[in-house]
Write an enzyme that holds these catalytic residues in place. Sequence first.
Site, PDB file in Angstrom:
ATOM      1  N   GLU A  32      42.395  18.157  90.483  1.00 16.89           N
ATOM      2  CA  GLU A  32      41.456  19.078  90.464  1.00 16.89           C
ATOM      3  C   GLU A  32      41.418  19.776  91.841  1.00 16.89           C
ATOM      4  OE1 GLU A  32      37.046  19.719  89.399  1.00 16.89           O
ATOM      5  OE2 GLU A  32      37.325  18.314  91.014  1.00 16.89           O
ATOM      6  N   HIS A  75      29.886  27.423  73.955  1.00 19.02           N
ATOM      7  CA  HIS A  75      30.450  28.789  73.632  1.00 19.02           C
ATOM      8  C   HIS A  75      31.600  28.245  72.965  1.00 19.02           C
ATOM      9  CE1 HIS A  75      32.221  32.759  73.613  1.00 19.02           C
ATOM     10  NE2 HIS A  75      32.992  32.315  74.098  1.00 19.02           N
ATOM     11  N   CYS A 107      28.739  33.616  68.774  1.00 17.18           N
ATOM     12  CA  CYS A 107      29.919  33.013  69.182  1.00 17.18           C
ATOM     13  C   CYS A 107      30.645  32.176  68.226  1.00 17.18           C
ATOM     14  CB  CYS A 107      29.913  32.314  70.493  1.00 17.18           C
ATOM     15  SG  CYS A 107      29.020  30.884  70.416  1.00 17.18           S
ATOM     16  N   ASP A 134      39.686  34.465  72.294  1.00 17.15           N
ATOM     17  CA  ASP A 134      38.213  34.435  71.926  1.00 17.15           C
ATOM     18  C   ASP A 134      37.973  35.767  71.440  1.00 17.15           C
ATOM     19  OD1 ASP A 134      35.478  34.203  71.856  1.00 17.15           O
ATOM     20  OD2 ASP A 134      35.385  33.545  74.019  1.00 17.15           O
ATOM     21  N   ASN A 179      35.946  25.606  84.413  1.00 17.65           N
ATOM     22  CA  ASN A 179      36.101  24.839  85.946  1.00 17.65           C
ATOM     23  C   ASN A 179      35.530  25.730  86.912  1.00 17.65           C
ATOM     24  OD1 ASN A 179      36.712  22.731  87.068  1.00 17.65           O
ATOM     25  ND2 ASN A 179      39.009  22.910  86.995  1.00 17.65           N
ATOM     26  N   ASP A 225      33.183  27.264  89.752  1.00 17.96           N
ATOM     27  CA  ASP A 225      32.020  26.742  90.792  1.00 17.96           C
ATOM     28  C   ASP A 225      30.936  27.593  90.647  1.00 17.96           C
ATOM     29  OD1 ASP A 225      33.911  25.218  92.013  1.00 17.96           O
ATOM     30  OD2 ASP A 225      34.157  26.464  93.682  1.00 17.96           O
TER      31      ASP A 225
END
Length: 751
Positions: free
Chosen positions: A504, A387, A329, A410, A450, A452
């Site tokens: 958030e 990453h 990466c 990316d 972000n 879960d």
Amino acid sequence: MTNAQEVIDIDSDGSNDEEDTEFNTFESSAAYIKPSRSNFFSRLNNTVKDDEGPEKIWVQTIDWMVKENKTDHFTDQYDNKRLILRRGKEFKMKLKLDKEFDPDKHSVVFSFYTGDKPSISKGTLCTLNQSQKLNNSEWGCLLEKHEGEEITFRMMTSVSAPVGYYKVLIESICSVTDSPGSPNITKITCPEEIFVLFNCWCPEDSVFIDDEAQRQEYVLNDTGLIWVGTYRDFEPIPWNFGQYEVCVLECAVYLLSNANLAVAARSDPVKLTRALSALVNSNDEGGMLWGRWTETYPPNSTDPTEWVGSVEILRQYLLNEEPVRYGQCWVFSGVLTTLLRCLGIPARCVTNFESGHDTDCSYSIDCHYDVEGNPVDELDDSIWNFHVWNEAWFKRHDLPPGYDGWQAVDATPQEASESIMRCGPCPVKAIKQGDVYLPYDCGFLFAEVNGDRIWWKVEKDGSMSVEYVDRNCIGKSISTKAVGSDDREDLTRSYKHEDGSTEEENVLSKVSQFGSRKEWTTKRVNRDIQVELGHETAIMGSEIKIPIQLTNTNSKSSRTVSLSAHIKCAAYTGRTDSKQPLIKTVTNVLELSKSETDTLTISLLPDEYLKKVRAGSTLRMFLQLSVQETKQVYATQESFLMKKGSGVMVTCSKTTVKQYEEFDVTCSYTNTTSTKLTRSYFYLEGPGIRRSKKLYCGTVQPGSTIERTLNLSAYRVGERVLFVKFCNSKIPNAIEKVKIVVEEAEPTEVI
């Protein structure tokens, strides 16, 4: 008149004698063209030379004023000899004719064209008559002055011009007094193309950035730092972007010529950046770099940890016209930064620690353990220790207002986007706001920072149930190099709101409506057992201690906590090898009275882990807790970086040198490990310094020091950085850099 090297003399055969540079992909030749009233292509392809006559005017020399224009356009560092311009900015050029210029009888028309099928309607062909004034919204040409046979023009490229090479057709026109409707026209194709870049100094350009320090850092700086490690223990590694080397600009053009991207679309940084994110990896579109994540690498390939910059990768790809082996990466990110800066787009490398990899558009990361508390690795989504991707700065005319600025992109091949391995560009603002429906790939990027982490309990019959949802573990210490220094700038709040904040919660609630598994969205639950993992730097060969602090937050009742911890070797991508044995398993039961805090310390002795830890790997601990009284479950994973120390020392015989002056570089490495290091070598590379070099060292015994000396020279003026890396499969990131000031040589000193 300017330096003779900048003036193109047109010989009688219509060609010039200057040799093409080593990596000149495009061949050009100058030829006089017979006048014709047919279309542009017919005029361009007709190479029959007219008979000379008194009513014709011929171009003798073309002076692009390369030195002056490149300095004015901040492109003087580019090693390419041709003229390189930033679009939307004025430049000058001169012509010398075969007779005195008479503005009442003579005129000159320029045609700039790019691509195989130039067209006015596509913006890839622009024919310029003399204007009264210049405006960067369009191509323009203005006669500034004329003295005898020499004429000087002020010119302007359009701020929306496609970037790339342009050929130039020059038509010199002489009006015939006795036949006003039939002027004599001679034509010449300039033997050298010019190159047009994006222009972050121009307010009307989509890549404009209104801060000179940021322009210096994100466009002009040819070296940088990339952060690696874990969120608890990270460090920067130096990287040579080297965007001014000859091969880089040529490679960028070669890549774009292979892209499924119209020439006219190269005017748009959104489309161009998306195309490059696919072209840097070799999975699709004839890309340039193979990705590989294995313990060993085949002969005649390069372990990703051995690269210190982008230039050698680009050079190999351009020379061999096949993908280079191999990258990971940070290498993909470094190469993409080089290409973007080379083309004039502000760009930087960004590292996300504890980076999630969502494979099913659920915006969550699945982890599993069995009924006995053992991790079931083969079912897990991955959480990378770190990453690295990119950010590029430009406006998003394709989106509603509010999404201009930094865009995440990316080039690492992870998941296909519209059937091609690429990702982005996506506004960083959209990621933070949870606008996962916006292009490009906002949902995938959101999950990386972000998502879960959902913990599944796997029963013996294969059935599963959700036991715990952790909302605070993904996306930590998002990092990039600070402007103008080697400090780290934390970008975490650019990507996400503070954990547990109302903002958030609102974002997560919005995102859950778009996920593929809405049924597993759960509200935050209060736990009366708090867990905090201590941190100590793990030094290879020493005892490693991992303190686990447990606190009973219940002020009325005691709690009985069952704990199981499993420690394995893992790659930085978070993947563990199922064939590798566990390093250690610890189980315990702790009694915590009301409001009590207790600490359990897990200790790893060198004999327990040394033979099981691979080079470049980390220790990954899976921790699972259950509270007997409340049946509450807590699970987490933590990585611990194994540090070995650099051991590299570099000294130069001179810290200030003249261009092309030779100097000695002495490199040494001390083996502080308990094992011998075989097949070792030093690798040296630096922008503006003569070609990269390898110095083979053979075997370095434990406790011994190896030393090598190399003679080098530098050709680019200014402060230069030389990177020296000790390469061995067991010692990643053993690298140092040294700065050298290169002064301009007098003409008599240049050989």
